[in-house]
Each structure stands twice: as C-alpha cells, then as structure tokens.
Design a protein around this motif. Sequence first.
Motif, PDB file in Angstrom:
ATOM      1  N   MET A  45       0.869  -1.132   0.065  1.00 45.45           N
ATOM      2  CA  MET A  45       0.075  -0.011   0.028  1.00 45.45           C
ATOM      3  C   MET A  45       0.770   1.311   0.088  1.00 45.45           C
ATOM      4  SD  MET A  45      -2.832   0.967   2.879  1.00 45.45           S
ATOM      5  CE  MET A  45      -3.488  -0.599   2.429  1.00 45.45           C
ATOM      6  N   GLU A  46       0.624   2.206  -0.833  1.00 48.18           N
ATOM      7  CA  GLU A  46       1.328   3.401  -0.961  1.00 48.18           C
ATOM      8  C   GLU A  46       0.494   4.609  -0.259  1.00 48.18           C
ATOM      9  OE1 GLU A  46       2.876   6.511  -4.094  1.00 48.18           O
ATOM     10  OE2 GLU A  46       3.215   4.174  -4.663  1.00 48.18           O
ATOM     11  N   LEU A  47       1.514   5.181   0.703  1.00 47.39           N
ATOM     12  CA  LEU A  47       0.848   6.205   1.549  1.00 47.39           C
ATOM     13  C   LEU A  47       1.480   7.677   1.246  1.00 47.39           C
ATOM     14  CD1 LEU A  47       0.419   4.320   4.761  1.00 47.39           C
ATOM     15  CD2 LEU A  47      -1.337   4.953   3.214  1.00 47.39           C
ATOM     16  N   ASN A  48       0.978   8.672   1.441  1.00 47.19           N
ATOM     17  CA  ASN A  48       1.677  10.157   1.400  1.00 47.19           C
ATOM     18  C   ASN A  48       1.665  10.699   2.725  1.00 47.19           C
ATOM     19  OD1 ASN A  48       2.175  12.797   1.277  1.00 47.19           O
ATOM     20  ND2 ASN A  48       1.337  12.959  -0.665  1.00 47.19           N
ATOM     21  N   ILE A  49       2.855  10.494   3.541  1.00 48.29           N
ATOM     22  CA  ILE A  49       2.992  11.008   4.883  1.00 48.29           C
ATOM     23  C   ILE A  49       3.926  12.086   4.978  1.00 48.29           C
ATOM     24  CG2 ILE A  49       3.523  10.235   7.210  1.00 48.29           C
ATOM     25  CD1 ILE A  49       2.728   7.324   6.371  1.00 48.29           C
ATOM     26  N   ASN A  50       3.576  13.241   5.491  1.00 51.51           N
ATOM     27  CA  ASN A  50       4.380  14.378   5.605  1.00 51.51           C
ATOM     28  C   ASN A  50       5.000  14.854   4.157  1.00 51.51           C
ATOM     29  OD1 ASN A  50       3.770  14.507   8.077  1.00 51.51           O
ATOM     30  ND2 ASN A  50       5.313  13.072   8.731  1.00 51.51           N
ATOM     31  N   GLY A  51       4.381  14.618   3.155  1.00 49.24           N
ATOM     32  CA  GLY A  51       4.786  14.868   1.803  1.00 49.24           C
ATOM     33  C   GLY A  51       5.712  14.047   1.012  1.00 49.24           C
ATOM     34  N   GLN A  52       5.841  12.689   1.747  1.00 48.20           N
ATOM     35  CA  GLN A  52       6.675  11.696   1.323  1.00 48.20           C
ATOM     36  C   GLN A  52       5.894  10.512   0.842  1.00 48.20           C
ATOM     37  OE1 GLN A  52      10.174  11.952   1.100  1.00 48.20           O
ATOM     38  NE2 GLN A  52       9.969  13.982   1.485  1.00 48.20           N
ATOM     39  N   SER A  53       6.278   9.789  -0.366  1.00 47.08           N
ATOM     40  CA  SER A  53       5.837   8.645  -0.540  1.00 47.08           C
ATOM     41  C   SER A  53       6.251   7.552   0.165  1.00 47.08           C
ATOM     42  CB  SER A  53       5.700   8.381  -2.222  1.00 47.08           C
ATOM     43  OG  SER A  53       5.063   7.168  -2.559  1.00 47.08           O
ATOM     44  N   VAL A  54       5.331   6.648   0.757  1.00 43.76           N
ATOM     45  CA  VAL A  54       6.058   5.463   1.805  1.00 43.76           C
ATOM     46  C   VAL A  54       5.141   4.270   1.223  1.00 43.76           C
ATOM     47  CG1 VAL A  54       6.032   4.808   4.088  1.00 43.76           C
ATOM     48  CG2 VAL A  54       6.243   6.903   3.557  1.00 43.76           C
ATOM     49  N   THR A  55       5.697   3.250   0.952  1.00 42.44           N
ATOM     50  CA  THR A  55       5.130   1.857   0.804  1.00 42.44           C
ATOM     51  C   THR A  55       5.324   1.017   1.893  1.00 42.44           C
ATOM     52  OG1 THR A  55       5.582   2.307  -1.621  1.00 42.44           O
ATOM     53  CG2 THR A  55       5.002   0.038  -0.824  1.00 42.44           C
ATOM     54  N   THR A  56       4.110   0.449   2.186  1.00 42.84           N
ATOM     55  CA  THR A  56       4.175  -0.555   3.305  1.00 42.84           C
ATOM     56  C   THR A  56       3.262  -1.648   3.006  1.00 42.84           C
ATOM     57  OG1 THR A  56       3.961  -0.856   5.907  1.00 42.84           O
ATOM     58  CG2 THR A  56       2.267   0.564   4.737  1.00 42.84           C
ATOM     59  N   GLU A  57       3.655  -3.060   3.563  1.00 45.79           N
ATOM     60  CA  GLU A  57       2.689  -4.174   3.370  1.00 45.79           C
ATOM     61  C   GLU A  57       2.123  -4.427   4.639  1.00 45.79           C
ATOM     62  OE1 GLU A  57       2.338  -5.698   0.412  1.00 45.79           O
ATOM     63  OE2 GLU A  57       3.884  -4.263  -0.511  1.00 45.79           O
ATOM     64  N   VAL A  58       0.964  -3.999   4.701  1.00 51.63           N
ATOM     65  CA  VAL A  58       0.212  -4.140   6.227  1.00 51.63           C
ATOM     66  C   VAL A  58      -1.388  -4.523   5.729  1.00 51.63           C
ATOM     67  CG1 VAL A  58       1.512  -2.522   7.398  1.00 51.63           C
ATOM     68  CG2 VAL A  58      -0.585  -1.751   6.199  1.00 51.63           C
ATOM     69  N   ASP A  59      -2.016  -5.220   6.688  1.00 52.57           N
ATOM     70  CA  ASP A  59      -3.346  -5.561   6.651  1.00 52.57           C
ATOM     71  C   ASP A  59      -4.147  -4.355   6.261  1.00 52.57           C
ATOM     72  OD1 ASP A  59      -5.987  -6.045   7.032  1.00 52.57           O
ATOM     73  OD2 ASP A  59      -5.604  -7.533   8.699  1.00 52.57           O
ATOM     74  N   PRO A  60      -4.831  -4.049   5.450  1.00 51.52           N
ATOM     75  CA  PRO A  60      -5.599  -3.025   5.104  1.00 51.52           C
ATOM     76  C   PRO A  60      -6.499  -2.786   6.249  1.00 51.52           C
ATOM     77  CG  PRO A  60      -5.960  -4.513   3.284  1.00 51.52           C
ATOM     78  CD  PRO A  60      -5.186  -5.271   4.541  1.00 51.52           C
ATOM     79  N   ASN A  61      -6.826  -3.373   7.093  1.00 55.09           N
ATOM     80  CA  ASN A  61      -7.611  -3.025   8.130  1.00 55.09           C
ATOM     81  C   ASN A  61      -6.846  -2.307   9.386  1.00 55.09           C
ATOM     82  OD1 ASN A  61     -10.345  -3.668   7.006  1.00 55.09           O
ATOM     83  ND2 ASN A  61      -9.881  -5.845   7.237  1.00 55.09           N
ATOM     84  N   MET A  62      -5.771  -2.762   9.295  1.00 52.75           N
ATOM     85  CA  MET A  62      -4.840  -2.114  10.458  1.00 52.75           C
ATOM     86  C   MET A  62      -5.045  -0.450  10.747  1.00 52.75           C
ATOM     87  SD  MET A  62      -0.877  -2.116  10.852  1.00 52.75           S
ATOM     88  CE  MET A  62      -0.418  -3.624  11.579  1.00 52.75           C
ATOM     89  N   PRO A  63      -5.285  -0.162  12.046  1.00 53.79           N
ATOM     90  CA  PRO A  63      -5.432   1.111  12.183  1.00 53.79           C
ATOM     91  C   PRO A  63      -4.020   2.028  11.589  1.00 53.79           C
ATOM     92  CG  PRO A  63      -6.409   0.116  14.231  1.00 53.79           C
ATOM     93  CD  PRO A  63      -5.548  -0.726  13.067  1.00 53.79           C
ATOM     94  N   LEU A  64      -4.529   3.369  11.023  1.00 54.80           N
ATOM     95  CA  LEU A  64      -3.464   4.072  10.717  1.00 54.80           C
ATOM     96  C   LEU A  64      -2.285   4.447  11.987  1.00 54.80           C
ATOM     97  CD1 LEU A  64      -2.028   6.000   8.779  1.00 54.80           C
ATOM     98  CD2 LEU A  64      -3.561   7.814   9.386  1.00 54.80           C
ATOM     99  N   LEU A  65      -2.958   4.578  13.105  1.00 52.21           N
ATOM    100  CA  LEU A  65      -2.022   4.718  14.031  1.00 52.21           C
ATOM    101  C   LEU A  65      -0.817   3.706  14.396  1.00 52.21           C
ATOM    102  CD1 LEU A  65      -1.330   6.117  16.942  1.00 52.21           C
ATOM    103  CD2 LEU A  65      -2.875   4.515  18.051  1.00 52.21           C
ATOM    104  N   TRP A  66      -1.126   2.525  14.116  1.00 48.66           N
ATOM    105  CA  TRP A  66      -0.160   1.398  14.480  1.00 48.66           C
ATOM    106  C   TRP A  66       0.750   1.129  13.214  1.00 48.66           C
ATOM    107  CZ3 TRP A  66       0.350   1.211  18.910  1.00 48.66           C
ATOM    108  CH2 TRP A  66      -1.038   1.189  19.791  1.00 48.66           C
ATOM    109  N   VAL A  67       0.191   1.418  12.074  1.00 47.14           N
ATOM    110  CA  VAL A  67       0.865   1.568  10.540  1.00 47.14           C
ATOM    111  C   VAL A  67       2.255   2.900  11.106  1.00 47.14           C
ATOM    112  CG1 VAL A  67       1.180   2.378   8.386  1.00 47.14           C
ATOM    113  CG2 VAL A  67      -0.701   0.667   9.353  1.00 47.14           C
ATOM    114  N   LEU A  68       1.564   3.940  11.397  1.00 42.36           N
ATOM    115  CA  LEU A  68       2.709   5.031  11.990  1.00 42.36           C
ATOM    116  C   LEU A  68       3.725   4.532  12.879  1.00 42.36           C
ATOM    117  CD1 LEU A  68       0.365   8.038  11.726  1.00 42.36           C
ATOM    118  CD2 LEU A  68       1.832   7.548  10.116  1.00 42.36           C
TER     119      LEU A  68
END
Length: 157
Positions: free
Chosen positions: A1-24
């Motif tokens: 999954m690709e995320l835009n965090i603080n202006g940076q593109s970040v790719t992470t392989e996580v369960d799509p239902n994982m809360p954003l807090l725990w991804v961060l």
Amino acid sequence: MELNINGQSVTTEVDPNMPLLWVLRDELNMTGTKFGCGVAACGACTVHINGQAVRSCVMPVSAVAGAKIRTIESLGSPNQQHALQAAWIAEQVPQCGYCQSGMLMAAAALLERKPKPTDADIDEAMTNICRCGTYQRVRAAIHRAAATTAATSGVTA
C-alpha cells in the motif's frame, strides 16, 4: 500500500484494516502520534488527513491510501518551531505531555480553517482530553499562536 505521509511517498505491506496509528508507530517508527484510548475519544492519536484533524486509532489504513497524511513530525522542528509549538511553551501548556501531539495537531487544523478563532471555535474544535486539565492554557496558546501568525503575515485583527 502506498501512503503520502508528511509529503513523502511511503510503501508498506500491512493488513488494510490495520489502524493508521499502528502503521505509523509500529511499521514506520513514527512515534510522535500517541495511543491513548483506542476508541477515538481522547485525541492523543490525532493526525491530519487532507487537512482535517482525524483520530488515527480507528482509521483503517486502507481508507487513507492516496490521501495526504500529516503527523506531528511535520509540524515544526527544534530550529524552526511552528507558532503553536512556541505558544505551547510560552503558555506552559504541557504538564505530563502525553496528549500534546494530538492537541497540537487538532489546534493546527483549527488555525488552518480559522486563522482567528474565537473561544467558541476553540471549544468546538478542541475535543481532545488532557488528563492534566490544561484547557485554559491550551486556549491561551491557540490565541497566542493565532496572533503571532497574524502579525507575521500582516493580517490585521
């Protein structure tokens, strides 16, 4: 999954239902965003999603793929504080400090929406819980930051 965090593109392989807090926190090691209650009541986990203050503990990461995510890590730096960070220090807001990142993110979203908030605007926007009860100092700091920002941008009161 690709995320835009603080202006940076970040790719992470996580369960799509994982809360954003725990991804961060757990996947990306961005520990400025805090866990408080896990039910979106306290606000310690507040981040911005497309400019809106959102409680990340109940936000599935799949719901924010493609959105602009902003965390406390992007608010300012020791060498260049955000007006809110300087006001927080000047008004001696932090006590235990645990709620501070969420409070600051909620306040930043408020000031982006309403550069000169009234007490009523602050009361409506600041629903975060502070165990130490520094709510009057939070209000004073938001007013101070608004005044500082207005003064530096040439906006008149």
